[in-house]
Design a protein around this motif. Structure first.
Motif, PDB file in Angstrom:
ATOM      1  N   LEU A 120       0.413  -1.373   0.439  1.00  0.00           N
ATOM      2  CA  LEU A 120      -0.222  -0.334  -0.272  1.00  0.00           C
ATOM      3  C   LEU A 120       0.674   1.400  -0.456  1.00  0.00           C
ATOM      4  N   SER A 121       0.081   1.733  -0.074  1.00  0.00           N
ATOM      5  CA  SER A 121       0.654   3.619  -0.310  1.00  0.00           C
ATOM      6  C   SER A 121       0.547   4.550  -0.223  1.00  0.00           C
ATOM      7  N   SER A 122       0.114   5.520   1.185  1.00  0.00           N
ATOM      8  CA  SER A 122      -0.359   6.870   0.911  1.00  0.00           C
ATOM      9  C   SER A 122      -0.886   7.593  -0.379  1.00  0.00           C
ATOM     10  N   TYR A 123      -1.843   7.723  -0.132  1.00  0.00           N
ATOM     11  CA  TYR A 123      -2.028   8.768  -0.894  1.00  0.00           C
ATOM     12  C   TYR A 123      -1.799   9.792  -1.037  1.00  0.00           C
ATOM     13  N   VAL A 181      -6.063   7.533   2.902  1.00  0.00           N
ATOM     14  CA  VAL A 181      -6.255   7.973   1.833  1.00  0.00           C
ATOM     15  C   VAL A 181      -5.040   6.434   1.561  1.00  0.00           C
ATOM     16  N   VAL A 182      -5.492   5.141   1.113  1.00  0.00           N
ATOM     17  CA  VAL A 182      -3.993   4.528   0.470  1.00  0.00           C
ATOM     18  C   VAL A 182      -4.502   3.766  -0.548  1.00  0.00           C
ATOM     19  N   ARG A 183      -3.554   3.796  -2.029  1.00  0.00           N
ATOM     20  CA  ARG A 183      -3.534   3.230  -2.694  1.00  0.00           C
ATOM     21  C   ARG A 183      -2.902   1.561  -2.522  1.00  0.00           C
ATOM     22  N   LEU A 233      -0.749  -1.552  -4.067  1.00  0.00           N
ATOM     23  CA  LEU A 233       0.567  -0.803  -5.040  1.00  0.00           C
ATOM     24  C   LEU A 233       0.249  -2.662  -5.255  1.00  0.00           C
ATOM     25  N   ASP A 286      -1.657  -6.030  -4.766  1.00  0.00           N
ATOM     26  CA  ASP A 286      -2.983  -6.395  -4.511  1.00  0.00           C
ATOM     27  C   ASP A 286      -2.943  -8.076  -4.399  1.00  0.00           C
ATOM     28  N   THR A 330      -4.199   3.806   8.339  1.00  0.00           N
ATOM     29  CA  THR A 330      -3.850   2.663   7.452  1.00  0.00           C
ATOM     30  C   THR A 330      -4.911   1.724   6.975  1.00  0.00           C
ATOM     31  N   TYR A 353      -9.012   1.599   6.599  1.00  0.00           N
ATOM     32  CA  TYR A 353      -8.742   2.047   4.810  1.00  0.00           C
ATOM     33  C   TYR A 353      -9.309   0.799   4.270  1.00  0.00           C
TER      34      TYR A 353
END
Ligand code: PRP
Ligand code: MN
Ligand code: MG
Length: 180
Positions: free
Chosen positions: A66-69, A78-80, A82, A84, A106, A109
């Motif tokens: 995951l990466s913080s937006y 809000v995480v993106r 990277l 799945d 984290t 979300y």
């Protein structure tokens, strides 16, 4: 000790004992169930590697990254995604494995994302819990150690991607993260 650390917080023995304690409890709780352990990269990689070897029942593993937006800000939560999961988690018992729960943003979300995929259940296992910094209420089901508000490194935990390889858990010297 590494010159950048102030003191030892948890030794190899502390960590080993705790990992085996958690492994026994999780093995008992999930006996007879289809358990999928999901490690959250990169921090949880070291704990995950130890924890799965302390599990005495059949288990599958997967990882998410995951990466913080936004611009290095972790404040929105809000995480993106990277990386799945490889497979569907529908009707599976998912155990998220984290190194530390800090603000809880984290995981709040991530829980929302995973629950929408209709698993049989989602629980959280973390090596460290820092409740004093919490901004969102996260249900931590399995916790290694509760720690005060110190900057901790080692055993997978980083500062600027450094110190993850230290085998024990340390408090980082203030001058290291203040000066940058
Ligand atoms: C750290 C840590 C947890 C998260 C906890 O990951 O490993 O995943 O922050 O913070 P929170 O409870 O305040 O959301 P980070 O984003 O630094 O990535 P990393 O695991 O690759 O170090
Ligand atoms: Mn992390
Ligand atoms: Mg980090």
């Amino acid at each position: 000790m590494h010159p950048d650390v102030e003191k030892l917080l948890f030794s190899r023995a502390d960590i080993d004992n705790k990992v085996h304690e958690l492994g026994s409890i999780i093995s008992r709780d999930y006996a007879g169930q289809d358990l999928l352990m999901v490690g959250i990269l990169k921090g949880a990689a070291v704990f995950m590697a130890d924890l799965i070897r302390a599990i005495s029942i059949d288990v599958s593993i997967d990882f998410m990254a995951l990466s913080s937006y936004g611009a290095s800000s972790k404040s929105t939560g809000v995480v993106r995604i990277l990386k799945d999961l490889d497979k569907s988690i529908q009707n599976r018992h998912v155990l998220i494995v984290e190194d530390i729960v800090d603000t809880g943003l984290t995981l709040t979300y991530l829980l929302k994302i995973l629950k929408a995929r209709n698993p049989a259940g989602v629980r959280i296992c973390t090596m460290l819990d820092k409740p004093s910094r919490r901004k969102a209420d996260v249900p931590v089901d399995y916790n290694g150690f509760t720690i005060p508000d110190h900057f901790v490194v080692g055993y997978g935990l980083d500062y600027n991607e450094k110190y993850r390889n230290l085998p024990e858990i340390y408090v980082l010297k203030e001058e290291i993260y203040r000066s940058k």
